[in-house]
Write a protein that holds these residues in place. Structure first.
Motif, PDB file in Angstrom:
ATOM      1  N   VAL A 101      12.278   4.180  -1.655  1.00  0.00           N
ATOM      2  CA  VAL A 101      11.020   4.912  -1.803  1.00  0.00           C
ATOM      3  C   VAL A 101      10.248   4.752  -0.500  1.00  0.00           C
ATOM      4  CG1 VAL A 101       8.863   5.103  -3.086  1.00  0.00           C
ATOM      5  CG2 VAL A 101      10.973   4.504  -4.281  1.00  0.00           C
ATOM      6  N   PHE A 102       9.790   5.856   0.035  1.00  0.00           N
ATOM      7  CA  PHE A 102       9.026   5.880   1.276  1.00  0.00           C
ATOM      8  C   PHE A 102       7.590   6.211   0.901  1.00  0.00           C
ATOM      9  CE2 PHE A 102       7.529   7.764   5.223  1.00  0.00           C
ATOM     10  CZ  PHE A 102       8.124   6.972   6.198  1.00  0.00           C
ATOM     11  N   LEU A 103       6.667   5.277   1.140  1.00  0.00           N
ATOM     12  CA  LEU A 103       5.269   5.515   0.806  1.00  0.00           C
ATOM     13  C   LEU A 103       4.371   4.828   1.804  1.00  0.00           C
ATOM     14  CD1 LEU A 103       4.095   3.454  -2.245  1.00  0.00           C
ATOM     15  CD2 LEU A 103       6.268   3.060  -1.193  1.00  0.00           C
ATOM     16  N   SER A 104       3.111   5.194   1.798  1.00  0.00           N
ATOM     17  CA  SER A 104       2.164   4.632   2.761  1.00  0.00           C
ATOM     18  C   SER A 104       1.871   3.176   2.416  1.00  0.00           C
ATOM     19  CB  SER A 104       0.864   5.435   2.761  1.00  0.00           C
ATOM     20  OG  SER A 104       0.171   5.237   1.542  1.00  0.00           O
ATOM     21  N   VAL A 105       1.458   2.431   3.423  1.00  0.00           N
ATOM     22  CA  VAL A 105       1.082   1.037   3.219  1.00  0.00           C
ATOM     23  C   VAL A 105      -0.100   0.960   2.251  1.00  0.00           C
ATOM     24  CG1 VAL A 105       0.108  -1.005   4.352  1.00  0.00           C
ATOM     25  CG2 VAL A 105       1.982   0.252   5.434  1.00  0.00           C
ATOM     26  N   GLU A 106      -1.011   1.909   2.354  1.00  0.00           N
ATOM     27  CA  GLU A 106      -2.176   1.946   1.457  1.00  0.00           C
ATOM     28  C   GLU A 106      -1.728   2.044  -0.005  1.00  0.00           C
ATOM     29  OE1 GLU A 106      -5.842   4.953   0.353  1.00  0.00           O
ATOM     30  OE2 GLU A 106      -4.925   5.094   2.322  1.00  0.00           O
ATOM     31  N   LYS A 107      -0.812   2.969  -0.290  1.00  0.00           N
ATOM     32  CA  LYS A 107      -0.329   3.140  -1.666  1.00  0.00           C
ATOM     33  C   LYS A 107       0.474   1.927  -2.112  1.00  0.00           C
ATOM     34  CE  LYS A 107      -2.183   6.938  -2.752  1.00  0.00           C
ATOM     35  NZ  LYS A 107      -3.199   6.984  -3.784  1.00  0.00           N
ATOM     36  N   TYR A 108       1.247   1.357  -1.202  1.00  0.00           N
ATOM     37  CA  TYR A 108       2.016   0.152  -1.526  1.00  0.00           C
ATOM     38  C   TYR A 108       1.065  -0.990  -1.892  1.00  0.00           C
ATOM     39  CZ  TYR A 108       5.259  -3.747  -1.030  1.00  0.00           C
ATOM     40  OH  TYR A 108       5.999  -4.878  -1.246  1.00  0.00           O
ATOM     41  N   SER A 109       0.005  -1.144  -1.121  1.00  0.00           N
ATOM     42  CA  SER A 109      -0.990  -2.188  -1.402  1.00  0.00           C
ATOM     43  C   SER A 109      -1.652  -1.966  -2.754  1.00  0.00           C
ATOM     44  CB  SER A 109      -2.054  -2.223  -0.305  1.00  0.00           C
ATOM     45  OG  SER A 109      -1.474  -2.601   0.917  1.00  0.00           O
ATOM     46  N   GLU A 110      -1.959  -0.696  -3.071  1.00  0.00           N
ATOM     47  CA  GLU A 110      -2.545  -0.382  -4.378  1.00  0.00           C
ATOM     48  C   GLU A 110      -1.592  -0.768  -5.509  1.00  0.00           C
ATOM     49  OE1 GLU A 110      -3.758   3.713  -4.663  1.00  0.00           O
ATOM     50  OE2 GLU A 110      -4.954   3.572  -2.824  1.00  0.00           O
ATOM     51  N   LEU A 111      -0.316  -0.476  -5.334  1.00  0.00           N
ATOM     52  CA  LEU A 111       0.672  -0.833  -6.363  1.00  0.00           C
ATOM     53  C   LEU A 111       0.751  -2.342  -6.554  1.00  0.00           C
ATOM     54  CD1 LEU A 111       3.581   1.646  -5.554  1.00  0.00           C
ATOM     55  CD2 LEU A 111       2.079   1.683  -7.555  1.00  0.00           C
ATOM     56  N   LEU A 112       0.742  -3.092  -5.450  1.00  0.00           N
ATOM     57  CA  LEU A 112       0.782  -4.551  -5.548  1.00  0.00           C
ATOM     58  C   LEU A 112      -0.470  -5.090  -6.234  1.00  0.00           C
ATOM     59  CD1 LEU A 112       2.246  -5.645  -2.092  1.00  0.00           C
ATOM     60  CD2 LEU A 112       3.422  -5.509  -4.304  1.00  0.00           C
ATOM     61  N   ALA A 113      -1.629  -4.540  -5.875  1.00  0.00           N
ATOM     62  CA  ALA A 113      -2.883  -4.984  -6.494  1.00  0.00           C
ATOM     63  C   ALA A 113      -2.878  -4.690  -7.993  1.00  0.00           C
ATOM     64  CB  ALA A 113      -4.078  -4.307  -5.821  1.00  0.00           C
ATOM     65  N   ARG A 114      -2.372  -3.527  -8.362  1.00  0.00           N
ATOM     66  CA  ARG A 114      -2.292  -3.162  -9.777  1.00  0.00           C
ATOM     67  C   ARG A 114      -1.333  -4.105 -10.519  1.00  0.00           C
ATOM     68  NH1 ARG A 114      -1.416   2.861 -10.405  1.00  0.00           N
ATOM     69  NH2 ARG A 114      -3.551   2.802  -9.683  1.00  0.00           N
ATOM     70  N   ARG A 115      -0.206  -4.394  -9.891  1.00  0.00           N
ATOM     71  CA  ARG A 115       0.759  -5.316 -10.503  1.00  0.00           C
ATOM     72  C   ARG A 115       0.119  -6.703 -10.715  1.00  0.00           C
ATOM     73  NH1 ARG A 115       4.817  -7.967  -6.718  1.00  0.00           N
ATOM     74  NH2 ARG A 115       2.841  -8.974  -6.333  1.00  0.00           N
ATOM     75  N   ASP A 116      -0.602  -7.176  -9.698  1.00  0.00           N
ATOM     76  CA  ASP A 116      -1.261  -8.481  -9.807  1.00  0.00           C
ATOM     77  C   ASP A 116      -2.301  -8.483 -10.921  1.00  0.00           C
ATOM     78  OD1 ASP A 116       0.321  -9.316  -7.707  1.00  0.00           O
ATOM     79  OD2 ASP A 116      -1.285  -9.204  -6.211  1.00  0.00           O
ATOM     80  N   LEU A 117      -3.059  -7.393 -11.029  1.00  0.00           N
ATOM     81  CA  LEU A 117      -4.055  -7.287 -12.091  1.00  0.00           C
ATOM     82  C   LEU A 117      -3.387  -7.318 -13.464  1.00  0.00           C
ATOM     83  CD1 LEU A 117      -6.921  -6.808 -13.154  1.00  0.00           C
ATOM     84  CD2 LEU A 117      -6.536  -4.357 -12.819  1.00  0.00           C
ATOM     85  N   TYR A 118      -2.305  -6.576 -13.618  1.00  0.00           N
ATOM     86  CA  TYR A 118      -1.593  -6.564 -14.899  1.00  0.00           C
ATOM     87  C   TYR A 118      -1.056  -7.954 -15.245  1.00  0.00           C
ATOM     88  CZ  TYR A 118      -1.740  -1.438 -14.999  1.00  0.00           C
ATOM     89  OH  TYR A 118      -2.142  -0.130 -15.026  1.00  0.00           O
ATOM     90  N   GLN A 119      -0.592  -8.691 -14.234  1.00  0.00           N
ATOM     91  CA  GLN A 119      -0.112 -10.048 -14.486  1.00  0.00           C
ATOM     92  C   GLN A 119      -1.251 -10.941 -14.969  1.00  0.00           C
ATOM     93  OE1 GLN A 119       1.755 -10.990 -10.714  1.00  0.00           O
ATOM     94  NE2 GLN A 119       3.797 -10.703 -11.594  1.00  0.00           N
ATOM     95  N   LEU A 120      -2.414 -10.816 -14.344  1.00  0.00           N
ATOM     96  CA  LEU A 120      -3.566 -11.616 -14.772  1.00  0.00           C
ATOM     97  C   LEU A 120      -4.009 -11.239 -16.189  1.00  0.00           C
ATOM     98  CD1 LEU A 120      -5.677 -11.615 -11.484  1.00  0.00           C
ATOM     99  CD2 LEU A 120      -4.489 -13.586 -12.515  1.00  0.00           C
ATOM    100  N   LEU A 121      -4.016  -9.952 -16.469  1.00  0.00           N
ATOM    101  CA  LEU A 121      -4.378  -9.516 -17.826  1.00  0.00           C
ATOM    102  C   LEU A 121      -3.380 -10.051 -18.850  1.00  0.00           C
ATOM    103  CD1 LEU A 121      -5.439  -5.835 -17.113  1.00  0.00           C
ATOM    104  CD2 LEU A 121      -6.936  -7.718 -17.815  1.00  0.00           C
ATOM    105  N   ASP A 122      -2.110 -10.031 -18.507  1.00  0.00           N
ATOM    106  CA  ASP A 122      -1.074 -10.551 -19.401  1.00  0.00           C
ATOM    107  C   ASP A 122      -1.261 -12.047 -19.636  1.00  0.00           C
ATOM    108  OD1 ASP A 122       1.310 -10.089 -20.968  1.00  0.00           O
ATOM    109  OD2 ASP A 122       2.413 -11.196 -19.415  1.00  0.00           O
ATOM    110  N   GLU A 123      -1.574 -12.786 -18.561  1.00  0.00           N
ATOM    111  CA  GLU A 123      -1.839 -14.225 -18.713  1.00  0.00           C
ATOM    112  C   GLU A 123      -3.038 -14.449 -19.630  1.00  0.00           C
ATOM    113  OE1 GLU A 123      -2.308 -16.138 -14.904  1.00  0.00           O
ATOM    114  OE2 GLU A 123      -0.422 -15.271 -14.168  1.00  0.00           O
ATOM    115  N   GLY A 124      -4.087 -13.653 -19.451  1.00  0.00           N
ATOM    116  CA  GLY A 124      -5.273 -13.788 -20.292  1.00  0.00           C
ATOM    117  C   GLY A 124      -4.976 -13.492 -21.752  1.00  0.00           C
ATOM    118  N   LEU A 125      -4.211 -12.446 -22.000  1.00  0.00           N
ATOM    119  CA  LEU A 125      -3.836 -12.122 -23.378  1.00  0.00           C
ATOM    120  C   LEU A 125      -2.978 -13.225 -23.992  1.00  0.00           C
ATOM    121  CD1 LEU A 125      -3.121  -8.299 -22.999  1.00  0.00           C
ATOM    122  CD2 LEU A 125      -5.059  -9.378 -24.169  1.00  0.00           C
TER     123      LEU A 125
END
Length: 95
Positions: A44-68
């Protein structure tokens, strides 16, 4: 990712011959280009900005999962106690 436009699918060989066109598409459409090898999605070829957004979203989902999981396992505390702990961490420079 902008859901109004779909990712473009191109053979990996296009990366060498059409890199300018591919980067322009990624920049203008804000969507990735899927590169195939032998007819199958490989990269997959994507911009660094979009890649960073995906990583941030993944990290947020992990934190939400830990909280749940904490809630499900009874690892909770009163709001006032949590805020007191957070304020102490801030004052002590841990946050």
């Amino acid at each position: 990712m902008n859901m109004q436009s779909f990712p473009q699918i191109r053979p990996l060989s296009d990366l060498r011959s059409s890199i300018g066109e591919i980067t322009e598409f990624v920049d203008n459409q804000q969507t990735p280009v899927i590169l195939t090898k032998h007819g199958r999605g490989r990269y997959v070829f994507l911009s660094v900005e979009k890649y960073s957004e995906l990583l941030a979203r993944r990290d947020l989902y992990q934190l939400l999962d830990e909280g749940l999981n904490d809630i499900a396992n009874g690892h909770t505390q009163e709001f006032s106690a949590a805020m007191k702990e957070i304020r102490k961490d801030i004052a002590d420079g841990r946050v």
